[in-house]
Design a protein around this motif. Sequence first.
Motif, mmCIF file in Angstrom:
data_model
loop_
_atom_site.group_PDB
_atom_site.id
_atom_site.type_symbol
_atom_site.label_atom_id
_atom_site.label_comp_id
_atom_site.label_asym_id
_atom_site.label_seq_id
_atom_site.Cartn_x
_atom_site.Cartn_y
_atom_site.Cartn_z
ATOM 1 N N LEU A 14 32.773 -32.337 20.137
ATOM 2 C CA LEU A 14 33.897 -33.257 20.309
ATOM 3 C C LEU A 14 33.354 -34.561 20.867
ATOM 4 O O LEU A 14 32.587 -34.544 21.844
ATOM 5 C CB LEU A 14 34.922 -32.661 21.285
ATOM 6 C CG LEU A 14 35.974 -31.719 20.679
ATOM 7 C CD1 LEU A 14 35.335 -30.570 19.943
ATOM 8 C CD2 LEU A 14 36.912 -31.214 21.750
ATOM 9 N N LEU A 138 34.174 -33.549 15.719
ATOM 10 C CA LEU A 138 35.511 -34.134 15.740
ATOM 11 C C LEU A 138 35.442 -35.377 16.604
ATOM 12 O O LEU A 138 35.187 -35.288 17.818
ATOM 13 C CB LEU A 138 36.492 -33.109 16.315
ATOM 14 C CG LEU A 138 36.499 -31.777 15.551
ATOM 15 C CD1 LEU A 138 37.106 -30.666 16.382
ATOM 16 C CD2 LEU A 138 37.238 -31.943 14.232
ATOM 17 N N ARG A 187 34.503 -35.950 11.447
ATOM 18 C CA ARG A 187 35.880 -36.224 11.024
ATOM 19 C C ARG A 187 36.555 -37.072 12.091
ATOM 20 O O ARG A 187 36.494 -36.740 13.272
ATOM 21 C CB ARG A 187 36.686 -34.920 10.873
ATOM 22 C CG ARG A 187 36.035 -33.879 10.033
ATOM 23 C CD ARG A 187 36.048 -34.224 8.538
ATOM 24 N NE ARG A 187 35.090 -33.368 7.849
ATOM 25 C CZ ARG A 187 35.328 -32.115 7.488
ATOM 26 N NH1 ARG A 187 36.503 -31.572 7.736
ATOM 27 N NH2 ARG A 187 34.395 -31.407 6.898
ATOM 28 N N ILE A 189 39.699 -38.382 14.033
ATOM 29 C CA ILE A 189 41.079 -38.008 14.358
ATOM 30 C C ILE A 189 41.683 -39.148 15.165
ATOM 31 O O ILE A 189 41.102 -39.568 16.177
ATOM 32 C CB ILE A 189 41.105 -36.677 15.140
ATOM 33 C CG1 ILE A 189 40.641 -35.549 14.199
ATOM 34 C CG2 ILE A 189 42.490 -36.382 15.707
ATOM 35 C CD1 ILE A 189 40.472 -34.208 14.829
ATOM 36 N N LEU A 202 44.233 -32.256 14.415
ATOM 37 C CA LEU A 202 43.107 -31.404 14.801
ATOM 38 C C LEU A 202 43.243 -30.035 14.136
ATOM 39 O O LEU A 202 42.288 -29.505 13.560
ATOM 40 C CB LEU A 202 43.098 -31.266 16.331
ATOM 41 C CG LEU A 202 42.088 -30.331 16.952
ATOM 42 C CD1 LEU A 202 40.674 -30.757 16.628
ATOM 43 C CD2 LEU A 202 42.265 -30.300 18.483
ATOM 44 N N VAL A 205 42.415 -30.233 10.376
ATOM 45 C CA VAL A 205 40.977 -30.391 10.112
ATOM 46 C C VAL A 205 40.250 -29.062 10.350
ATOM 47 O O VAL A 205 39.432 -28.625 9.529
ATOM 48 C CB VAL A 205 40.363 -31.496 11.015
ATOM 49 C CG1 VAL A 205 38.843 -31.468 10.966
ATOM 50 C CG2 VAL A 205 40.882 -32.862 10.621
#
Length: 212
Positions: A14, A138, A187, A189, A202, A205
């Motif tokens: 993250l 993410l 990705r 977000i 979230l 994905v």
Amino acid sequence: MTILTASRGKFITLEGIDGAGKSTHLSWLENLLRRQGKRVIVTREPGGTPLGETLRQLLLDRGQVIHPETEALLMFAARREHLDKLILPALDRGDWVISDRFTDASFAYQSGGRGLPSRKLNVLEHWVLGKFQPDLTLYFDVTVELGKQRTSAIKAADRFEKEPEEFFRRVRDAYLERVRIFPGRMRLIDANKPLEEVQKSLHDVVISYCDA
Ligand SMILES: Nc1ncnc2c1ncn2[C@@H]1O[C@H](COP(=O)(O)OP(=O)(O)OP(=O)(O)O)[C@@H](O)[C@H]1O
Ligand SMILES: [Mg+2]
């Protein structure tokens, strides 16, 4: 005799500037994956091992004046330990590992923010990780203003958080550039939206990743 071997787990990282919502979404993601039947280990960088957590204290201590190259080297030293002691053994056991920040943060903060040439970080990345990369990253994108508003409401600023807004603008730009370069692994977000909407993105994905 049939020997059952656990399939290798997945490594999810993250990323995002301070206040983007990483820690908030990390627990939510942990629960989501557990409901999907995964065994999940949650960790963070810098940190994740006793040595890494000690380095974290030094790195975040506002009283320390640290050269940008020393900062980068300490981040990668902690990462080397993290990989060896926690991440790789867990993935080998078949556990899924979620880390609050990983190498993209070094490129965003030490290169984007502090201005180190990314070729120096490429060398460290190659040395410490070889070809190892997260399976999924993410990136929670938030404006610098909103990120600052969210963090200043809950805690005192650490050595990074006391940097001026311009620093975080460079960090965010560096993250956005990496999302552009690594569209498969990373990705984006939109974390400017209300919590429920961010969680919905979230969820979509991660579920599509798990189903793929
Ligand atoms: N989409 C959102 N809408 C409203 N509030 C949010 C949202 N996302 C996070 N927050 C709140 O913002 C604050 C900061 O979030 P959080 O600590 O998860 O950010 P972080 O990315 O982990 O920051 P840091 O890098 O400083 O650890 C928390 O109080 C959290 O509840
Ligand atoms: Mg956090």
